[in-house]
Design a protein around this motif. Sequence first.
Motif, PDB file in Angstrom:
ATOM      1  N   THR A 131      68.235   0.794  -5.949  1.00 17.48           N
ATOM      2  CA  THR A 131      67.786   1.127  -7.158  1.00 17.48           C
ATOM      3  C   THR A 131      68.112   2.752  -7.696  1.00 17.48           C
ATOM      4  O   THR A 131      68.397   2.700  -9.169  1.00 17.48           O
ATOM      5  CB  THR A 131      66.196   1.446  -6.961  1.00 17.48           C
ATOM      6  OG1 THR A 131      65.541   0.400  -6.436  1.00 17.48           O
ATOM      7  CG2 THR A 131      65.443   2.050  -7.983  1.00 17.48           C
ATOM      8  N   PHE A 132      68.443   3.442  -6.774  1.00 13.92           N
ATOM      9  CA  PHE A 132      69.248   4.590  -7.059  1.00 13.92           C
ATOM     10  C   PHE A 132      70.743   4.324  -7.883  1.00 13.92           C
ATOM     11  O   PHE A 132      70.868   4.932  -8.842  1.00 13.92           O
ATOM     12  CB  PHE A 132      69.584   5.495  -5.852  1.00 13.92           C
ATOM     13  CG  PHE A 132      70.311   6.832  -6.113  1.00 13.92           C
ATOM     14  CD1 PHE A 132      69.806   7.917  -6.674  1.00 13.92           C
ATOM     15  CD2 PHE A 132      71.739   7.059  -5.825  1.00 13.92           C
ATOM     16  CE1 PHE A 132      70.258   8.968  -7.074  1.00 13.92           C
ATOM     17  CE2 PHE A 132      72.418   7.873  -6.215  1.00 13.92           C
ATOM     18  CZ  PHE A 132      71.641   9.031  -6.627  1.00 13.92           C
TER      19      PHE A 132
ATOM     20  N   VAL B 140      66.626  -1.037  -0.556  1.00  9.53           N
ATOM     21  CA  VAL B 140      66.220  -1.302  -1.895  1.00  9.53           C
ATOM     22  C   VAL B 140      66.274   0.060  -2.689  1.00  9.53           C
ATOM     23  O   VAL B 140      66.405   0.168  -3.683  1.00  9.53           O
ATOM     24  CB  VAL B 140      64.712  -1.693  -1.800  1.00  9.53           C
ATOM     25  CG1 VAL B 140      64.252  -1.853  -3.129  1.00  9.53           C
ATOM     26  CG2 VAL B 140      64.886  -3.258  -1.265  1.00  9.53           C
ATOM     27  N   ALA B 141      65.717   1.256  -2.120  1.00  6.91           N
ATOM     28  CA  ALA B 141      65.916   2.488  -2.663  1.00  6.91           C
ATOM     29  C   ALA B 141      67.266   2.815  -3.261  1.00  6.91           C
ATOM     30  O   ALA B 141      67.515   3.332  -4.003  1.00  6.91           O
ATOM     31  CB  ALA B 141      65.104   3.666  -1.950  1.00  6.91           C
TER      32      ALA B 141
ATOM     33  N   LYS C 185      73.133   3.036 -14.858  1.00  7.14           N
ATOM     34  CA  LYS C 185      72.475   2.959 -16.257  1.00  7.14           C
ATOM     35  C   LYS C 185      72.540   4.259 -17.124  1.00  7.14           C
ATOM     36  O   LYS C 185      73.126   4.219 -18.293  1.00  7.14           O
ATOM     37  CB  LYS C 185      71.365   2.579 -16.181  1.00  7.14           C
ATOM     38  CG  LYS C 185      70.235   2.641 -17.585  1.00  7.14           C
ATOM     39  CD  LYS C 185      68.677   2.282 -17.214  1.00  7.14           C
ATOM     40  CE  LYS C 185      68.122   2.130 -18.587  1.00  7.14           C
ATOM     41  NZ  LYS C 185      66.614   2.037 -18.402  1.00  7.14           N
TER      42      LYS C 185
ATOM     43  N   LEU D  97      71.436   1.724  -9.406  1.00  5.00           N
ATOM     44  CA  LEU D  97      71.273   1.111 -10.710  1.00  5.00           C
ATOM     45  C   LEU D  97      70.823   1.965 -11.699  1.00  5.00           C
ATOM     46  O   LEU D  97      71.369   2.135 -12.907  1.00  5.00           O
ATOM     47  CB  LEU D  97      70.192  -0.033 -10.527  1.00  5.00           C
ATOM     48  CG  LEU D  97      70.661  -1.435  -9.882  1.00  5.00           C
ATOM     49  CD1 LEU D  97      69.492  -2.343  -9.643  1.00  5.00           C
ATOM     50  CD2 LEU D  97      71.655  -2.219 -10.803  1.00  5.00           C
ATOM     51  N   LEU D  98      70.130   2.926 -11.367  1.00  2.00           N
ATOM     52  CA  LEU D  98      69.670   4.069 -12.322  1.00  2.00           C
ATOM     53  C   LEU D  98      70.798   4.829 -12.705  1.00  2.00           C
ATOM     54  O   LEU D  98      70.975   5.386 -13.591  1.00  2.00           O
ATOM     55  CB  LEU D  98      68.304   4.746 -11.682  1.00  2.00           C
ATOM     56  CG  LEU D  98      67.141   4.061 -11.496  1.00  2.00           C
ATOM     57  CD1 LEU D  98      66.012   4.892 -11.016  1.00  2.00           C
ATOM     58  CD2 LEU D  98      66.620   3.708 -12.955  1.00  2.00           C
TER      59      LEU D  98
END
Length: 152
Positions: A72-73, A68-69, A79, A75-76
């Motif tokens: 998230t990394f 999950v981390a 972005k 995706l960030l």
Amino acid sequence: MIDRFRRWAPIAVAIWVLTAFIAWHYESACGVFFSGVCVSQYWAGLRWILLLKWIAPYQTLLGGLAAVAAGTFVLLAAKLSSEQAQTAENARRKQSAIVACSIVADEFRDAQIQVSLQLSKTADTLCTVCYLHSHASFNRPYAWFDCLGTKA
């Protein structure tokens, strides 16, 4: 976002360690904190933590949290990359618009100069014709002033 995490991470880790220590001591039932009877249990618990033996029962959970981390990394990062590309494209479009406006302004200025020169040549030609006409007619010698908008 990372700055906020850096600020709160040590506090969260300290609270977790303190809570884990209190819970472990509560379950061990060896007595008062740091008494002579409990020292061997503390060393065993410390080795269990330092040698990462506590990971074995929770490896599936930790693997999921790591996934999950990592997601998230990613995706960030995507972005951020997208925002930077959009900012660069907006800057390129703005610069292109500035260049286009400059070109159009130059064309208008050139057209204005051409029109001004044409009007100047036309006015000179008109005044010359009026002047020649006034000399040709002997009864109105100053008729060419009428061409200039003045009356003699």
